[in-house]
Design an enzyme around this catalytic site. Structure first.
Site, PDB file in Angstrom:
ATOM      1  N   GLN A 141      -3.960  -1.419   9.962  1.00 48.94           N
ATOM      2  CA  GLN A 141      -3.925  -2.768   9.385  1.00 48.94           C
ATOM      3  C   GLN A 141      -4.482  -3.779  10.398  1.00 48.94           C
ATOM      4  O   GLN A 141      -4.022  -3.852  11.541  1.00 48.94           O
ATOM      5  CB  GLN A 141      -2.490  -3.141   8.988  1.00 48.94           C
ATOM      6  CG  GLN A 141      -2.371  -4.470   8.265  1.00 48.94           C
ATOM      7  CD  GLN A 141      -3.086  -4.493   6.909  1.00 48.94           C
ATOM      8  OE1 GLN A 141      -3.022  -3.547   6.148  1.00 48.94           O
ATOM      9  NE2 GLN A 141      -3.783  -5.582   6.631  1.00 48.94           N
ATOM     10  N   LYS A 196       0.842  -1.205   0.000  1.00 48.69           N
ATOM     11  CA  LYS A 196       0.000   0.000   0.000  1.00 48.69           C
ATOM     12  C   LYS A 196       0.880   1.259   0.000  1.00 48.69           C
ATOM     13  O   LYS A 196       0.633   2.202  -0.757  1.00 48.69           O
ATOM     14  CB  LYS A 196      -0.920  -0.009   1.233  1.00 48.69           C
ATOM     15  CG  LYS A 196      -2.030  -1.066   1.120  1.00 48.69           C
ATOM     16  CD  LYS A 196      -2.739  -1.317   2.449  1.00 48.69           C
ATOM     17  CE  LYS A 196      -3.746  -2.464   2.314  1.00 48.69           C
ATOM     18  NZ  LYS A 196      -4.358  -2.858   3.597  1.00 48.69           N
ATOM     19  N   ASP A 245     -10.597   3.131   4.840  1.00 47.70           N
ATOM     20  CA  ASP A 245     -11.012   1.733   4.716  1.00 47.70           C
ATOM     21  C   ASP A 245     -12.538   1.603   4.755  1.00 47.70           C
ATOM     22  O   ASP A 245     -13.074   0.518   4.486  1.00 47.70           O
ATOM     23  CB  ASP A 245     -10.408   0.893   5.858  1.00 47.70           C
ATOM     24  CG  ASP A 245      -9.106   0.222   5.437  1.00 47.70           C
ATOM     25  OD1 ASP A 245      -8.955  -0.062   4.239  1.00 47.70           O
ATOM     26  OD2 ASP A 245      -8.256  -0.016   6.319  1.00 47.70           O
TER      27      ASP A 245
END
Ligand code: NAP
Length: 305
Positions: free
Chosen positions: A97, A53, A120
């Site tokens: 994460q 990412k 997200d």
């Protein structure tokens, strides 16, 4: 006729090109979208995801920060970090994460991310906005799947869509996105009875269960569009033989790594029945990262005007 393969990797490349072009245009005005990626502990899978990412941010011209913390990091320490990232103007997106270590209160940490920076789309406020079809940041994987369906000109309005899985990050938001585009949506889960009979009604079938090759030919209506979200490892030589036969690429990867990737769909069987099918790898995975970049850009535009 075998199913047409939907190349998520090419769609992802097109999305990334579009993001890079906008980022370049913003740079001429002294603006740069920024993403902070927080990684706690040393899970190898999470390390690979976060690195890729951050690397993609660099390729597209976004600013990024990778914040690596030890496994022993406490909930309080993470809350303090999130508070700091929330207050920094140059940070437009915050990515925590998952999974976080067991001792961390993950829900509390995610809830404390500024919803305007929740790239997200996991914050309850963004899920609520999605449920109500109001503007907000959408979960990357299902948003990427919608982009792919559109770019392959798959008709959604009026289609029968079945989503296998109801998770907060994939199944549930996927169902809502399809619903808001006027598909007739059925959501299946571990307690659904007569699963193949339900999924066989689908014009569009999204498989997001995390069960190796569970969706076989009996689950699929001839000509259906099948999107395989699952990422599972084949570690048994018998499964390798059963699922991939003498596929040389899969055999080579199995011999090299002791495992090879497979989705929730049995590719050999389903490609004989479906009209369209996404591959694993090279299908949904690349779309997720591309949409994270698109969300970070969108978050910047919304927040900084
Ligand atoms: P998850 O949170 O474990 O959710 C799985 C869902 O599948 C649950 O709703 C569960 O039902 C349902 N399910 C499990 N076993 C089932 C069965 N035998 N029959 C019917 N439904 C069943 O997983 P997730 O996060 O949604 O991820 C799903 C898969 O997608 C995983 O393989 C994951 O690695 C992959 N994934 C890939 C990407 C990508 O970018 N490629 C992104 C995200 C996820 P209940 O709710 O009843 O338990």
């Amino acid at each position: 006729m075998p199913a047409k393969i939907m190349e998520g990797i090419s769609v992802a490349a097109a999305i990334k090109d579009e993001v890079a072009a906008e980022v370049a245009a913003l740079a001429t005005r002294g603006l740069r979208p920024g993403l902070a990626a927080v990684l706690v502990g040393s899970d190898p899978g999470s390390q690979i995801y976060v690195s890729s990412k951050v690397k993609t941010c660099g390729q597209l011209g976004l600013y990024s920060e990778k914040i690596e913390l030890p496994e022993t990091t406490t909930t309080e320490e993470l809350l303090a970090l999130v508070g700091d990232l929330n207050s920094r103007d140059e940070i437009d997106g915050i990515l925590i994460q998952l999974p976080l270590p067991k001792h961390v209160n993950s829900a509390l940490v995610l809830d404390n991310v500024d919803p305007a920076k929740d790239v997200d789309g996991f914050h309850r406020q963004n899920i609520g906005r999605l449920a109500l079809n109001e503007p907000g940041l959408r979960s990357c994987t299902p948003a990427g799947i919608m982009e792919m369906l559109d770019r392959y000109e798959i008709p959604i309005k009026g289609a029968r869509a079945v989503v296998l899985g109801r998770s907060r990050n994939v199944g549930l938001p996927m169902s809502l996105l399809l619903l808001h585009r006027n598909a007739t949506v059925t959501i299946c889960h571990s307690r659904t009875e007569n699963l193949p009979a339900v999924t066989r009604e689908a014009d569009i079938l999204i498989a997001a269960v995390g069960r190796m090759a569970m969706v076989d030919a009996t689950f699929v209506k001839p000509g259906a569009v099948v999107v395989d979200v699952g990422t599972n490892q084949v570690t048994d030589a018998g499964d390798l033989e059963r699922l991939f036969g003498d596929n040389p690429k899969k055999r080579a990867s199995f011999e090299k790594n002791g495992s090879t990737l497979i989705g929730d769909v049995n590719p050999r069987e389903v490609s004989e029945v479906a009209g369209y099918l996404t591959p694993v790898p090279g299908g949904v995975g690349p779309l997720t990262i591309a949409m994270l970049m698109k969300n970070t850009l969108a978050a910047m535009k919304r927040r900084r005007g």
